[in-house]
Each structure stands twice: as C-alpha cells, then as structure tokens.
Design a protein around this motif. Sequence first.
Motif, PDB file in Angstrom:
ATOM      1  N   VAL A  28      48.998  40.798  35.928  1.00 53.21           N
ATOM      2  CA  VAL A  28      47.559  40.491  35.972  1.00 53.21           C
ATOM      3  C   VAL A  28      47.237  39.305  35.064  1.00 53.21           C
ATOM      4  N   THR A  29      47.869  39.245  33.902  1.00 48.73           N
ATOM      5  CA  THR A  29      47.643  38.122  32.997  1.00 48.73           C
ATOM      6  C   THR A  29      48.107  36.813  33.622  1.00 48.73           C
ATOM      7  N   LEU A  30      49.275  36.820  34.224  1.00 42.76           N
ATOM      8  CA  LEU A  30      49.795  35.601  34.839  1.00 42.76           C
ATOM      9  C   LEU A  30      48.953  35.167  36.043  1.00 42.76           C
ATOM     10  N   LEU A  31      48.504  36.113  36.849  1.00 46.50           N
ATOM     11  CA  LEU A  31      47.645  35.771  37.987  1.00 46.50           C
ATOM     12  C   LEU A  31      46.310  35.200  37.521  1.00 46.50           C
ATOM     13  N   MET A  73      41.586  45.920  31.691  1.00 43.09           N
ATOM     14  CA  MET A  73      42.925  46.396  31.330  1.00 43.09           C
ATOM     15  C   MET A  73      43.244  46.084  29.868  1.00 43.09           C
ATOM     16  N   LEU A  74      42.857  44.918  29.414  1.00 48.04           N
ATOM     17  CA  LEU A  74      43.110  44.549  28.024  1.00 48.04           C
ATOM     18  C   LEU A  74      42.292  45.413  27.074  1.00 48.04           C
ATOM     19  N   LEU A  89      39.256  34.389  40.598  1.00 47.55           N
ATOM     20  CA  LEU A  89      38.804  34.683  39.243  1.00 47.55           C
ATOM     21  C   LEU A  89      37.694  35.725  39.216  1.00 47.55           C
ATOM     22  N   PHE A  90      36.858  35.734  40.236  1.00 47.65           N
ATOM     23  CA  PHE A  90      35.783  36.722  40.323  1.00 47.65           C
ATOM     24  C   PHE A  90      36.348  38.144  40.312  1.00 47.65           C
ATOM     25  N   PHE A  91      37.499  38.333  40.940  1.00 46.41           N
ATOM     26  CA  PHE A  91      38.109  39.656  40.975  1.00 46.41           C
ATOM     27  C   PHE A  91      39.096  39.877  39.831  1.00 46.41           C
ATOM     28  N   LEU A  92      39.851  38.851  39.469  1.00 48.34           N
ATOM     29  CA  LEU A  92      40.904  39.018  38.468  1.00 48.34           C
ATOM     30  C   LEU A  92      40.381  39.116  37.039  1.00 48.34           C
ATOM     31  N   LEU A 129      45.678  33.775  34.618  1.00 47.68           N
ATOM     32  CA  LEU A 129      45.963  32.486  34.001  1.00 47.68           C
ATOM     33  C   LEU A 129      46.174  31.404  35.056  1.00 47.68           C
ATOM     34  N   THR A 130      46.924  31.708  36.080  1.00 46.71           N
ATOM     35  CA  THR A 130      47.197  30.737  37.139  1.00 46.71           C
ATOM     36  C   THR A 130      45.911  30.340  37.865  1.00 46.71           C
ATOM     37  N   ALA A 131      45.104  31.324  38.224  1.00 45.84           N
ATOM     38  CA  ALA A 131      43.844  31.026  38.910  1.00 45.84           C
ATOM     39  C   ALA A 131      42.905  30.237  38.004  1.00 45.84           C
ATOM     40  N   GLY A 132      42.834  30.600  36.739  1.00 46.03           N
ATOM     41  CA  GLY A 132      41.949  29.902  35.809  1.00 46.03           C
ATOM     42  C   GLY A 132      42.352  28.460  35.583  1.00 46.03           C
ATOM     43  N   LEU A 133      43.630  28.225  35.389  1.00 44.67           N
ATOM     44  CA  LEU A 133      44.085  26.853  35.157  1.00 44.67           C
ATOM     45  C   LEU A 133      43.988  26.001  36.425  1.00 44.67           C
TER      46      LEU A 133
END
Length: 125
Positions: free
Chosen positions: A68-71, A44-45, A34-37, A73-77
């Motif tokens: 990038v959104t899916l990555l 990007m948004l 998450l620190f990088f994503l 989201l996955t890391a955050g959840l």
Amino acid sequence: MSDYRTPASKVRGLGASGHGASHWISHRITAIALFFLAPVFVWMLAMSGAPDPLATRAFLASPAGAIVTLLTLTAGLAHMRTGMLEVIEDYIHKPFTRTLLVLGNTFIAAGLWLITAFALLKLAL
C-alpha cells in the motif's frame, strides 16, 4: 478565425501540442488512485501504532503495508510529476529553461521514488 489547428489535428482530436489528452488522462487516473489509496494508507498507518518507531517499522515491513505504501507513493509521485510538467510546459517559454526544468522534474520524481522504494525494500526484506 480563432481556431489555429490544422484540419488533421481537428480530425485526430489533438490539442495544440498534440499530447494534451494523454497528460490529462494520466493526471486524472493518478488522482483517482490517490483518492482511494491515500485514506487506506493513512488508516492502515494509524492502526499500526504509527508514533512508535518499532510499530511503524513493522507496518512498513509487512507485505500489506509495503504494497500500500509503494502504490500510494507511486501514484503520488506520478501525479506530482505530471502536474508540474503541465505547469512547466504552459508557463515556461524559453526552450532551454523549459528543457532543464522538465529534466529536473523527471529526475527528482524518479530519484524520490527510487530512494523510498529502496528504503521500503530494505525494511521489507
């Protein structure tokens, strides 16, 4: 005598519950991701013209935006789930309540991921 672990658990290096190290490692890995994503996703948004609904839709439909959104989201959840799991396991002492909360935590995280992944796929395809 303040150490109540068995000699075998001392040798294996496990905590009291036997799975603390894996939770700690997975929580740190998702935090580093998450620190990088997160900054990349926000940048990007922002560069896509995000307040405009058509620009946001185009960003989420693009391959780079969707990935990038899916990555993120996955890391955050995953980070949310492991953090809440630790809180539940540490502070809820009734077994039935703890089981219900752990199941609810898992189903909420999985449900949010499925809903948003489906929405992203629908936009991207």
